[in-house]
Design a protein around this motif. Sequence first.
Motif, PDB file in Angstrom:
ATOM      1  N   GLY A  42       0.738  -1.233   0.000  1.00 22.83           N
ATOM      2  CA  GLY A  42       0.000   0.000   0.000  1.00 22.83           C
ATOM      3  C   GLY A  42       0.766   1.279   0.000  1.00 22.83           C
ATOM      4  N   GLY A  43       0.437   2.098  -0.946  1.00 22.91           N
ATOM      5  CA  GLY A  43       0.853   3.485  -0.986  1.00 22.91           C
ATOM      6  C   GLY A  43      -0.387   4.325  -1.196  1.00 22.91           C
ATOM      7  N   ARG A  44      -0.215   5.442  -1.841  1.00 25.19           N
ATOM      8  CA  ARG A  44      -1.328   6.366  -2.039  1.00 25.19           C
ATOM      9  C   ARG A  44      -2.371   5.864  -3.030  1.00 25.19           C
ATOM     10  NH1 ARG A  44      -0.226  11.127   0.417  1.00 25.19           N
ATOM     11  NH2 ARG A  44       1.941  11.496   0.967  1.00 25.19           N
ATOM     12  N   ALA A  71       0.923  -2.511   4.529  1.00 29.96           N
ATOM     13  CA  ALA A  71       0.373  -1.161   4.505  1.00 29.96           C
ATOM     14  C   ALA A  71       1.401  -0.058   4.287  1.00 29.96           C
ATOM     15  CB  ALA A  71      -0.408  -0.909   5.795  1.00 29.96           C
ATOM     16  N   SER A  72       2.476  -0.353   3.610  1.00 31.63           N
ATOM     17  CA  SER A  72       3.464   0.667   3.255  1.00 31.63           C
ATOM     18  C   SER A  72       3.827   0.509   1.794  1.00 31.63           C
ATOM     19  CB  SER A  72       4.719   0.521   4.120  1.00 31.63           C
ATOM     20  OG  SER A  72       5.708   1.453   3.722  1.00 31.63           O
ATOM     21  N   ASP A  73       4.196   1.613   1.175  1.00 33.42           N
ATOM     22  CA  ASP A  73       4.587   1.561  -0.228  1.00 33.42           C
ATOM     23  C   ASP A  73       6.095   1.537  -0.401  1.00 33.42           C
ATOM     24  OD1 ASP A  73       5.025   4.133   0.642  1.00 33.42           O
ATOM     25  OD2 ASP A  73       4.198   5.095  -1.129  1.00 33.42           O
ATOM     26  N   ALA A  74       6.833   1.288   0.651  1.00 33.18           N
ATOM     27  CA  ALA A  74       8.286   1.367   0.556  1.00 33.18           C
ATOM     28  C   ALA A  74       8.978   0.053   0.895  1.00 33.18           C
ATOM     29  CB  ALA A  74       8.793   2.483   1.462  1.00 33.18           C
ATOM     30  N   PHE A  75       8.277  -1.053   0.777  1.00 34.42           N
ATOM     31  CA  PHE A  75       8.890  -2.351   1.057  1.00 34.42           C
ATOM     32  C   PHE A  75      10.120  -2.573   0.191  1.00 34.42           C
ATOM     33  CE2 PHE A  75       8.896  -6.945  -0.152  1.00 34.42           C
ATOM     34  CZ  PHE A  75       9.513  -7.401   1.006  1.00 34.42           C
TER      35      PHE A  75
END
Length: 176
Positions: free
Chosen positions: A54-56, A140-144
């Motif tokens: 997940g990101g924006r 829930a992060s877009d920076a994995f």
Amino acid sequence: SLIPFPTHRLFNEELSGFDLLVFDNFPYRLYFPMQYLENVRRFVEQGGGFAMFGGRSSFDLGGYAGTPLEALLPVALAGSGDRYDPTQRPLALTEDGINVLGGPRPDSVVLATAPRPGGEGGAPLIAVGRYGKGRTLSFASDAFWRWNFESVGRGHANRHYLRFVNQMTRWLIDDP
């Protein structure tokens, strides 16, 4: 691309030939109709694997609240629009913004949390669950992807990143 991406063929005719689908910060509305999300839901229900990173453009901001994919995610969506919090938060391997999701569904397992805005407990960062015969994961992060690059950039091995990806994939496709 010189030819159109074959979304109709992939999501209507060939979906059952896949083991795992990954939506990484993917805004479906730009690429295909909601019927394809119903096809994905059935794919997972019949035993396929699904992961959403997940990101924006995912979870609430990606418009997934109220869609067929909301039912299969291991976390609840708030349905309130902008739930992405760009504030850096301490995570196990890096600091990144997160999507502030609702809590985990009763039958899911939260593998990692991150502090919520205002410090009111931990928000699910990585959660897994089952839907029908399939398995699902929400990250829930877009920076994995940065976990790999930052580790290698500091001169360290990326074996932890690769091990996580390997084990995540094997679990999602129910590989013995």
